[in-house]
Design a protein around this motif. Structure first.
Motif, PDB file in Angstrom:
ATOM      1  N   HIS A  71      38.482  57.088  67.194  1.00  0.00           N
ATOM      2  CA  HIS A  71      39.716  57.900  66.300  1.00  0.00           C
ATOM      3  C   HIS A  71      38.964  56.755  64.830  1.00  0.00           C
ATOM      4  CE1 HIS A  71      42.215  57.757  69.600  1.00  0.00           C
ATOM      5  NE2 HIS A  71      41.481  57.077  70.196  1.00  0.00           N
ATOM      6  N   GLN A  72      37.896  57.853  64.462  1.00  0.00           N
ATOM      7  CA  GLN A  72      37.869  57.317  62.906  1.00  0.00           C
ATOM      8  C   GLN A  72      37.108  58.410  61.762  1.00  0.00           C
ATOM      9  OE1 GLN A  72      34.643  54.524  62.526  1.00  0.00           O
ATOM     10  NE2 GLN A  72      34.933  52.751  63.781  1.00  0.00           N
ATOM     11  N   ILE A  73      37.319  57.793  60.782  1.00  0.00           N
ATOM     12  CA  ILE A  73      37.504  59.518  59.740  1.00  0.00           C
ATOM     13  C   ILE A  73      37.158  58.583  58.415  1.00  0.00           C
ATOM     14  CG2 ILE A  73      39.778  59.324  58.466  1.00  0.00           C
ATOM     15  CD1 ILE A  73      39.093  62.615  59.360  1.00  0.00           C
ATOM     16  N   ALA A  74      35.895  59.760  57.766  1.00  0.00           N
ATOM     17  CA  ALA A  74      34.893  59.281  56.790  1.00  0.00           C
ATOM     18  C   ALA A  74      35.206  60.478  55.380  1.00  0.00           C
ATOM     19  CB  ALA A  74      33.441  59.086  57.124  1.00  0.00           C
ATOM     20  N   ILE A  75      35.477  60.340  54.320  1.00  0.00           N
ATOM     21  CA  ILE A  75      35.860  60.763  53.310  1.00  0.00           C
ATOM     22  C   ILE A  75      34.643  60.719  52.763  1.00  0.00           C
ATOM     23  CG2 ILE A  75      37.213  61.707  52.059  1.00  0.00           C
ATOM     24  CD1 ILE A  75      38.528  62.425  54.414  1.00  0.00           C
ATOM     25  N   THR A  76      33.817  61.898  52.383  1.00  0.00           N
ATOM     26  CA  THR A  76      32.879  61.489  51.364  1.00  0.00           C
ATOM     27  C   THR A  76      33.025  62.091  49.787  1.00  0.00           C
ATOM     28  OG1 THR A  76      30.949  61.170  52.651  1.00  0.00           O
ATOM     29  CG2 THR A  76      30.109  61.534  50.268  1.00  0.00           C
ATOM     30  N   TYR A 124      40.173  58.092  47.986  1.00  0.00           N
ATOM     31  CA  TYR A 124      40.621  57.742  46.176  1.00  0.00           C
ATOM     32  C   TYR A 124      40.422  56.243  45.666  1.00  0.00           C
ATOM     33  CZ  TYR A 124      38.904  59.844  41.915  1.00  0.00           C
ATOM     34  OH  TYR A 124      38.819  60.040  40.414  1.00  0.00           O
ATOM     35  N   ARG A 125      41.656  55.607  45.799  1.00  0.00           N
ATOM     36  CA  ARG A 125      42.067  54.361  45.569  1.00  0.00           C
ATOM     37  C   ARG A 125      41.224  53.529  45.517  1.00  0.00           C
ATOM     38  NH1 ARG A 125      46.175  54.184  47.202  1.00  0.00           N
ATOM     39  NH2 ARG A 125      46.400  52.519  48.462  1.00  0.00           N
ATOM     40  N   HIS A 126      41.068  53.713  47.321  1.00  0.00           N
ATOM     41  CA  HIS A 126      39.697  52.265  47.381  1.00  0.00           C
ATOM     42  C   HIS A 126      38.725  52.644  46.518  1.00  0.00           C
ATOM     43  CE1 HIS A 126      42.099  50.493  50.392  1.00  0.00           C
ATOM     44  NE2 HIS A 126      42.277  51.382  50.830  1.00  0.00           N
ATOM     45  N   LEU A 127      38.368  53.996  46.668  1.00  0.00           N
ATOM     46  CA  LEU A 127      36.843  54.202  45.439  1.00  0.00           C
ATOM     47  C   LEU A 127      36.703  53.924  44.414  1.00  0.00           C
ATOM     48  CD1 LEU A 127      33.977  54.828  46.870  1.00  0.00           C
ATOM     49  CD2 LEU A 127      34.426  57.347  46.691  1.00  0.00           C
ATOM     50  N   GLU A 128      37.963  54.149  43.713  1.00  0.00           N
ATOM     51  CA  GLU A 128      37.961  54.111  42.681  1.00  0.00           C
ATOM     52  C   GLU A 128      37.947  52.411  41.709  1.00  0.00           C
ATOM     53  OE1 GLU A 128      40.745  55.722  40.254  1.00  0.00           O
ATOM     54  OE2 GLU A 128      42.328  55.403  40.889  1.00  0.00           O
ATOM     55  N   THR A 129      38.654  51.882  42.933  1.00  0.00           N
ATOM     56  CA  THR A 129      38.420  50.637  42.616  1.00  0.00           C
ATOM     57  C   THR A 129      37.355  50.050  42.760  1.00  0.00           C
ATOM     58  OG1 THR A 129      40.845  50.748  43.264  1.00  0.00           O
ATOM     59  CG2 THR A 129      39.611  48.381  43.259  1.00  0.00           C
ATOM     60  N   ALA A 130      36.636  50.776  43.562  1.00  0.00           N
ATOM     61  CA  ALA A 130      35.317  50.163  43.866  1.00  0.00           C
ATOM     62  C   ALA A 130      34.187  50.373  42.485  1.00  0.00           C
ATOM     63  CB  ALA A 130      34.389  50.646  45.340  1.00  0.00           C
ATOM     64  N   VAL A 131      34.103  51.510  42.213  1.00  0.00           N
ATOM     65  CA  VAL A 131      33.718  51.260  41.182  1.00  0.00           C
ATOM     66  C   VAL A 131      33.869  51.173  39.371  1.00  0.00           C
ATOM     67  CG1 VAL A 131      31.893  53.398  42.963  1.00  0.00           C
ATOM     68  CG2 VAL A 131      34.343  53.804  40.664  1.00  0.00           C
ATOM     69  N   LEU A 132      35.375  51.196  39.160  1.00  0.00           N
ATOM     70  CA  LEU A 132      35.734  51.400  38.086  1.00  0.00           C
ATOM     71  C   LEU A 132      35.989  49.729  37.149  1.00  0.00           C
ATOM     72  CD1 LEU A 132      37.832  53.758  37.793  1.00  0.00           C
ATOM     73  CD2 LEU A 132      35.637  53.405  36.655  1.00  0.00           C
ATOM     74  N   GLY A 161      30.740  58.117  46.729  1.00  0.00           N
ATOM     75  CA  GLY A 161      31.074  57.627  48.031  1.00  0.00           C
ATOM     76  C   GLY A 161      32.191  57.527  48.372  1.00  0.00           C
ATOM     77  N   THR A 162      31.652  56.925  49.903  1.00  0.00           N
ATOM     78  CA  THR A 162      32.243  57.096  51.471  1.00  0.00           C
ATOM     79  C   THR A 162      33.474  55.896  51.771  1.00  0.00           C
ATOM     80  OG1 THR A 162      30.076  58.089  52.038  1.00  0.00           O
ATOM     81  CG2 THR A 162      31.483  58.017  53.652  1.00  0.00           C
ATOM     82  N   VAL A 163      34.386  56.700  52.422  1.00  0.00           N
ATOM     83  CA  VAL A 163      35.211  56.043  52.445  1.00  0.00           C
ATOM     84  C   VAL A 163      35.707  56.301  54.245  1.00  0.00           C
ATOM     85  CG1 VAL A 163      37.853  54.717  52.600  1.00  0.00           C
ATOM     86  CG2 VAL A 163      36.577  55.257  50.447  1.00  0.00           C
ATOM     87  N   SER A 190      35.304  50.748  56.701  1.00  0.00           N
ATOM     88  CA  SER A 190      34.460  50.051  55.493  1.00  0.00           C
ATOM     89  C   SER A 190      34.395  51.338  54.625  1.00  0.00           C
ATOM     90  CB  SER A 190      32.760  50.562  55.997  1.00  0.00           C
ATOM     91  OG  SER A 190      33.064  52.326  56.205  1.00  0.00           O
ATOM     92  N   ILE A 191      33.241  50.947  53.124  1.00  0.00           N
ATOM     93  CA  ILE A 191      33.500  51.666  51.706  1.00  0.00           C
ATOM     94  C   ILE A 191      31.615  51.394  50.956  1.00  0.00           C
ATOM     95  CG2 ILE A 191      34.493  49.318  50.777  1.00  0.00           C
ATOM     96  CD1 ILE A 191      35.273  52.111  48.925  1.00  0.00           C
TER      97      ILE A 191
END
Length: 406
Positions: free
Chosen positions: A229-234, A297-305, A350-352, A365-366
């Motif tokens: 029951h998991q999914i990953a987006i890169t 996308y929101r999680h990933l951009e928050t992590a890098v910007l 990256g991957t979320v 995870s991110i």
């Protein structure tokens, strides 16, 4: 007169043009328009544009044959992905933060194809069927006005109000009985399915039918049991490129997410949209893929910007979304916002990973390239304390200020 706004305008129009192009979905309003144009001595072509939620060719052909009009079906899916969906993900295009914008994204693509077909067929008019209680009125008209189409355009429903019951009764008398059980008005594309009007008219007393939801209906058959029951987006430079670590086109990814993430009842929205004079209308949406990709996308951009960049980016996203909602595609403001958003997207790689539960998408995870987050907070604390302690009291800025004062 270039703008069509009433049924009376159609009478004037048919005396000035030989060929009319109508935007045709097979729904109640676009079918009733063909009823209005019947017997007026003008050639009519009905244009249906596949935006990714499926085209019922048999129904469209049946209605077109009933009225003796030509039918053209155009595939607009890839144009929609390239022109609108990628930008919507990067802009976090949510109406007032409530729900993903959708029909606003499709209108310029629909008009682009309509103008191309109208020119090819030498049509003197493009007619759609939006009315004053639908924001598509200003969005479609605005997109046509920004194109290089020089013929007549608009909707006869702008100033001629006809109830759903009246349209259904008229079509039944004409021999089309397919609309008698339709109790809402819908608009759908690969990004979102939305519903309004009919039984949803009154926010104080409306009936929400479970049967409206196709993607976000609870369905264990499509749930990701094998993936726990998991999914990953890169993402690669702001573009979704992999799903569960496998390369995938964005169109296929959207379809997969709508089907499988939606099976957990994720991606349902209810909220208001505003009309020209700020009246509010209730709308229901389902958009599992949009929910997943925008959240990732929101999680990933928050992590890098940097935080100050994120604050400014939120303002640019709001400006971009407002221009899309108001139908001002390609405005100076939207282009400027788009440039800012695209520039920051270059760092979003990256991957979320999410856990999927009923009605809930939860990040577990991110992994971000050029990440600004800490992975070992205690070790960082020890290291940074050591580095910052390597100074003498004589060179400490505060001590120097005291010495100068003395």
């Amino acid at each position: 007169m270039k703008k069509i706004r009433s049924i009376d305008d159609i009478s004037i129009l048919t005396g000035q043009v030989d060929h009319i192009l109508t935007l045709f979905s097979g729904g109640l309003d676009s079918t009733y328009l063909l009823e209005l144009l019947q017997g007026r001595g003008v050639k009519v072509t009905a244009l249906a544009i596949d935006m990714g939620d499926g085209i019922d060719n048999s129904l469209l052909t049946h209605i077109a044959n009933h009225y003796g009009v030509d039918l053209i079906v155009v595939d607009g899916r890839q144009t929609f992905i390239e022109h609108s969906v990628i930008s919507a993900i990067q802009a976090q295009a949510m109406y007032l933060g409530d729900y993903p914008v959708s029909s606003s994204l499709s209108r310029p693509v629909i008009v682009k194809h309509a103008v191309e077909v109208a020119k090819r067929l030498n049509c003197g008019a493009i007619i759609h069927t939006a009315n004053q209680s639908q924001n598509s009125l200003r969005r479609l008209n605005g997109a046509i006005e920004r194109s290089d189409f020089e013929g007549f355009y608009g909707s006869p429903y702008e100033y001629s109000a006809i109830t759903r019951d009246e349209k259904i009764a008229s079509l039944s008398l004409s021999g089309l009985f397919e609309f008698q059980n339709r109790n809402v008005s819908g608009d759908s594309n690969l990004w979102c399915r939305e519903f309004e009007s009919g039984v949803l008219d009154n926010p104080e007393n409306f009936h929400l039918c479970e049967s409206l939801f196709h993607w976000s209906a609870w369905n264990p058959k499509y749930q990701l049991v094998d993936q726990n029951h998991q999914i990953a987006i890169t993402f690669q430079k702001g573009i979704p490129v992999k799903l569960n670590d496998q390369p995938m086109t964005l169109s296929n990814m959207v379809a997969f997410l709508n089907k499988h993430v939606g099976s957990y009842q994720i991606g349902r929205y209810i909220g208001f949209d505003h009309l020209d004079a700020d009246e509010k209308v209730l709308e229901i949406r389902e958009a599992p893929a949009a929910c997943t990709l925008i959240t990732a996308y929101r999680h990933l951009e928050t992590a890098v910007l940097e935080t100050n960049v994120l604050q400014m980016k939120a303002q640019q996203s709001l400006a971009w979304t407002n221009e899309a909602v108001e139908g001002r595609w390609g405005s100076t403001l939207q282009q400027a916002a788009q440039a800012f958003i695209e520039h920051t997207a270059q760092l979003v790689t990256g991957t979320v990973r999410f856990s999927l539960m009923q009605g809930q998408l939860f990040m577990n995870s991110i992994e971000a390239d050029q990440a600004r987050y800490l992975t070992d907070r205690d070790a960082w604390e020890v290291q940074i304390a050591f580095e910052r302690s390597q100074r003498s009291i004589a060179t400490d800025d505060y001590s120097l200020q005291l010495a100068e004062t003395a």
